[in-house]
Write a protein that holds these residues in place. Structure first.
Motif, short mmCIF file in Angstrom:
data_model
loop_
_atom_site.label_atom_id
_atom_site.label_comp_id
_atom_site.label_asym_id
_atom_site.label_seq_id
_atom_site.Cartn_x
_atom_site.Cartn_y
_atom_site.Cartn_z
N GLU A 297 0.80 -1.22 0.00
CA GLU A 297 0.00 0.00 0.00
C GLU A 297 0.84 1.28 0.00
O GLU A 297 0.32 2.36 0.27
CB GLU A 297 -0.92 0.01 1.23
CG GLU A 297 -1.87 -1.17 1.29
CD GLU A 297 -2.81 -1.22 0.09
OE1 GLU A 297 -3.23 -0.12 -0.37
OE2 GLU A 297 -3.11 -2.33 -0.39
N THR A 298 2.12 1.18 -0.29
CA THR A 298 2.97 2.37 -0.27
C THR A 298 2.49 3.41 -1.28
O THR A 298 2.29 3.07 -2.46
CB THR A 298 4.43 2.00 -0.60
OG1 THR A 298 4.88 0.99 0.30
CG2 THR A 298 5.34 3.22 -0.49
N PRO A 299 2.27 4.66 -0.87
CA PRO A 299 1.82 5.70 -1.81
C PRO A 299 2.83 5.92 -2.94
O PRO A 299 4.04 5.72 -2.77
CB PRO A 299 1.70 6.95 -0.93
CG PRO A 299 1.56 6.42 0.46
CD PRO A 299 2.36 5.17 0.51
N ALA A 300 2.32 6.37 -4.07
CA ALA A 300 3.16 6.52 -5.26
C ALA A 300 4.34 7.45 -5.02
O ALA A 300 5.47 7.17 -5.47
CB ALA A 300 2.32 7.04 -6.42
N GLY A 301 4.12 8.56 -4.30
CA GLY A 301 5.22 9.48 -4.04
C GLY A 301 6.34 8.85 -3.26
O GLY A 301 7.53 9.10 -3.52
N GLU A 302 5.99 8.01 -2.30
CA GLU A 302 7.01 7.32 -1.50
C GLU A 302 7.70 6.23 -2.32
O GLU A 302 8.90 5.96 -2.11
CB GLU A 302 6.36 6.72 -0.25
CG GLU A 302 5.84 7.75 0.73
CD GLU A 302 5.19 7.12 1.95
OE1 GLU A 302 5.49 5.94 2.23
OE2 GLU A 302 4.40 7.81 2.62
N VAL A 303 6.97 5.61 -3.22
CA VAL A 303 7.59 4.62 -4.12
C VAL A 303 8.67 5.28 -4.97
O VAL A 303 9.78 4.76 -5.10
CB VAL A 303 6.52 3.96 -5.01
CG1 VAL A 303 7.19 3.13 -6.12
CG2 VAL A 303 5.60 3.07 -4.18
N ILE A 304 8.34 6.44 -5.55
CA ILE A 304 9.31 7.14 -6.40
C ILE A 304 10.53 7.54 -5.58
O ILE A 304 11.68 7.37 -6.02
CB ILE A 304 8.67 8.37 -7.05
CG1 ILE A 304 7.50 7.97 -7.97
CG2 ILE A 304 9.71 9.17 -7.84
CD1 ILE A 304 7.90 7.10 -9.13
N ALA A 305 10.31 8.07 -4.37
CA ALA A 305 11.43 8.50 -3.52
C ALA A 305 12.34 7.33 -3.17
O ALA A 305 13.57 7.44 -3.22
CB ALA A 305 10.89 9.16 -2.26
N HIS A 306 11.75 6.19 -2.82
CA HIS A 306 12.55 5.00 -2.48
C HIS A 306 13.31 4.51 -3.71
O HIS A 306 14.50 4.14 -3.61
CB HIS A 306 11.64 3.90 -1.95
CG HIS A 306 12.36 2.62 -1.65
ND1 HIS A 306 12.95 2.37 -0.43
CD2 HIS A 306 12.64 1.53 -2.42
CE1 HIS A 306 13.53 1.19 -0.46
NE2 HIS A 306 13.35 0.65 -1.66
N TRP A 307 12.64 4.50 -4.85
CA TRP A 307 13.26 4.06 -6.10
C TRP A 307 14.49 4.91 -6.42
O TRP A 307 15.56 4.37 -6.73
CB TRP A 307 12.22 4.16 -7.21
CG TRP A 307 12.70 3.81 -8.60
CD1 TRP A 307 13.68 2.94 -8.93
CD2 TRP A 307 12.18 4.34 -9.82
NE1 TRP A 307 13.81 2.89 -10.31
CE2 TRP A 307 12.90 3.74 -10.87
CE3 TRP A 307 11.17 5.25 -10.12
CZ2 TRP A 307 12.64 4.03 -12.21
CZ3 TRP A 307 10.91 5.54 -11.46
CH2 TRP A 307 11.64 4.93 -12.49
N MET A 308 14.36 6.23 -6.33
CA MET A 308 15.48 7.11 -6.64
C MET A 308 16.63 6.91 -5.65
O MET A 308 17.80 6.86 -6.04
CB MET A 308 15.01 8.57 -6.62
CG MET A 308 14.04 8.96 -7.74
SD MET A 308 14.76 8.82 -9.40
CE MET A 308 14.06 7.25 -9.92
N LYS A 309 16.30 6.76 -4.38
CA LYS A 309 17.34 6.57 -3.37
C LYS A 309 18.09 5.26 -3.60
O LYS A 309 19.33 5.18 -3.50
CB LYS A 309 16.72 6.59 -1.98
CG LYS A 309 17.72 6.43 -0.84
CD LYS A 309 17.05 6.49 0.53
CE LYS A 309 18.05 6.32 1.66
NZ LYS A 309 17.39 6.38 2.99
N SER A 310 17.34 4.22 -3.93
CA SER A 310 17.94 2.91 -4.16
C SER A 310 18.82 2.90 -5.40
O SER A 310 19.95 2.39 -5.39
CB SER A 310 16.82 1.87 -4.30
OG SER A 310 17.34 0.59 -4.55
N ALA A 311 18.33 3.49 -6.50
CA ALA A 311 19.10 3.53 -7.74
C ALA A 311 20.34 4.40 -7.58
O ALA A 311 21.41 4.08 -8.13
CB ALA A 311 18.23 4.06 -8.87
N LYS A 312 20.21 5.49 -6.83
CA LYS A 312 21.37 6.36 -6.59
C LYS A 312 22.47 5.59 -5.86
O LYS A 312 23.66 5.71 -6.21
CB LYS A 312 20.93 7.58 -5.79
CG LYS A 312 22.04 8.58 -5.51
CD LYS A 312 21.49 9.78 -4.74
CE LYS A 312 22.59 10.81 -4.48
NZ LYS A 312 22.07 11.99 -3.74
N ALA A 313 22.09 4.79 -4.86
CA ALA A 313 23.07 3.99 -4.13
C ALA A 313 23.70 2.94 -5.02
O ALA A 313 24.91 2.68 -4.96
CB ALA A 313 22.41 3.34 -2.92
#
Length: 453
Positions: A297-313
């Motif tokens: 149920e993670t909101p879309a905005g939080e999904v994008i933020a996590h995705w960017m943080k993960s890809a950046k790492a």
């Protein structure tokens, strides 16, 4: 009536002579191309002092040569003696490259150094002192660099490149495209006017009619805005309440109840069908993990933020450091830019997909069309690439670009119909195009958009 930037928000039309008229194409040779900054090539293609590249636009051919660690000269590719090209530029090659200490005319041997000075004339005494350095040197062209590209302007009095780029340059500079390198590059001679070809990549409004397979993954409603000579487009929402952070670029959530899955499906489809461009493998792989790393149920905005943080790492671990782009710049940057007159840049945090179109010969129904992908790589790990002359098919360009090719030539033919009453561009989603014609008319003195009654 002069069309203002504010008028671009209203329903407009414009004449089609810019696409079809031979007289208009001839006029471009004097009124447009010698007066604007044009991208020639990526800086990294000039590896050693003396490396040169030719750039042809209409009847003009320009030589750009590297003269120092970060310095270039540019000259018209013509000997001042009898007019022979110094570097032969056949029509069936993208450009001519090499390394020269001097340029020697193949006709009579007149010779020029890297600064354009004439250093040899056979029997100079026969001219009885008339051969001054000003008469025998090469004709200089303005040259500058920005964004990892080398640019030229044939107008000695033209404003500097930074001023020409304006806010487009200010915003795109944050993406540090000078640190990106070619992933692939292709060109073809295509049967449409250069503007017809370029405009196919200046708005996402065509996605619903052209790239119908993408509708399974996302909505493609878009905005379009003018920035002086240039323009930007980005993804939008018909309902303002649905807008979210980072939603206007290619790195956004797809449609579907589970944003973890839809985000991955959208970026994977974009990446694979756009010839492995408009994203990176790092972003696709990071998106594939979202459903395992986040609750359902993670909101879309939080999904994008996590995705960017993960890809950046992930990228940092392999030696690719992301630029730090302020959120307000990210929002303003949108999806893709039109850089006047003939360049389109779809930019991302570590990648860009670019298009350019220019005239081919004297036929307004033909153009040279180019597309290339650039990406940020670990130092020394970028692929070796060359310009590939490729037929405009899915096999060579990917499915999405092949779908775009399937329109361009038929738009060119359709505009000739006596039943065509003139373009009806979308005032919200195709404003980049009307802004393009507004600015084009300033140079050409004709073809200005007009308000519809």
């Amino acid at each position: 009536m002069n069309i203002s930037v504010e008028d671009l928000a209203e329903p407009l039309t414009y004449p089609v002579e810019a696409f079809l008229s031979r007289e208009y194409a001839e006029a471009e040779k004097e009124k447009l191309w010698p007066k604007v900054w044009q991208m020639v090539e990526r800086v990294e293609d000039f590896r050693a002092v003396g490396d040169f590249v030719t750039y042809n636009i209409c009847d003009d051919s320009i030589i750009v040569i590297k003269t120092g660690e970060a310095s270039f000269n540019a000259f018209h590719n013509v000997c001042p003696h009898r007019g022979r090209q110094l570097i032969d530029t056949p029509d069936d090659v993208h450009s001519v490259r090499g390394n020269r200490r001097n340029f020697v005319c193949g006709f009579h041997g007149w010779t020029f150094d890297r600064d354009g000075n004439n250093i040899f004339v056979l029997d100079p005494q026969d001219w009885m002192g008339a051969l001054t350095p000003e008469r025998t040197c090469l004709s200089r062209v303005q040259v500058d660099t920005w964004g990892g590209w080398v640019w030229i302007n044939m107008d000695a009095d033209a404003a500097p490149l930074a001023e020409f780029l304006g806010d487009a340059g200010r915003i795109l500079a944050h993406f540090e495209m000078d640190r990106m390198r070619y992933k692939w590059r292709k060109w073809t001679v295509y049967p449409s006017n250069w503007k017809t070809a370029l405009e196919a990549f200046m708005e996402p409004y065509h996605v619903a009619g052209t790239h119908t397979q993408l509708l399974d993954y996302a909505e493609f409603y878009a905005y379009s805005a003018a920035y002086g000579l240039h323009g930007v487009s980005g993804f939008d929402q018909r309902d303002a309440a649905d807008r979210m952070s980072q939603g206007s670029s290619v790195t956004r959530a797809g449609k579907g109840a589970d944003a973890r899955i839809s985000t991955y499906e959208l970026i994977k489809e974009n990446y694979e069908t756009l010839n492995y461009a408009a994203s990176t493998e790092t972003l696709v792989v990071a998106a594939s993990r979202l459903q395992h790393e986040l609750p359902e149920e993670t909101p879309a905005g939080e999904v994008i933020a996590h995705w960017m943080k993960s890809a950046k790492a992930d990228d940092a671990a392999r030696g690719v450091v992301w630029p730090e782009i302020p959120p307000d710049v990210t929002a303003e940057a949108g999806l893709a830019w039109h850089v006047f007159p003939n360049m389109s840049v779809l930019q991302g945090i570590t990648f860009a997909l670019c298009y350019r179109a220019r005239p081919f010969g004297d036929d307004p129904n033909m153009c040279i069309f180019e597309s290339y992908a650039i990406e940020r790589y670990p130092d020394g790990q970028e692929p070796a690439t060359q310009w590939e002359n490729a037929e405009p098919t899915a096999e060579h360009w990917g499915a999405v670009l092949a779908q775009d090719f399937s329109n361009m030539r038929w738009v060119q033919k359709g505009m000739k119909s006596r039943g065509f009453r003139g373009p009806l561009p979308n005032p919200h989603q195709e404003r980049k195009i009307t802004n393009f014609h507004r600015n084009l008319a300033e140079f050409m003195g004709t073809g200005e958009p007009r308000l519809l009654p």
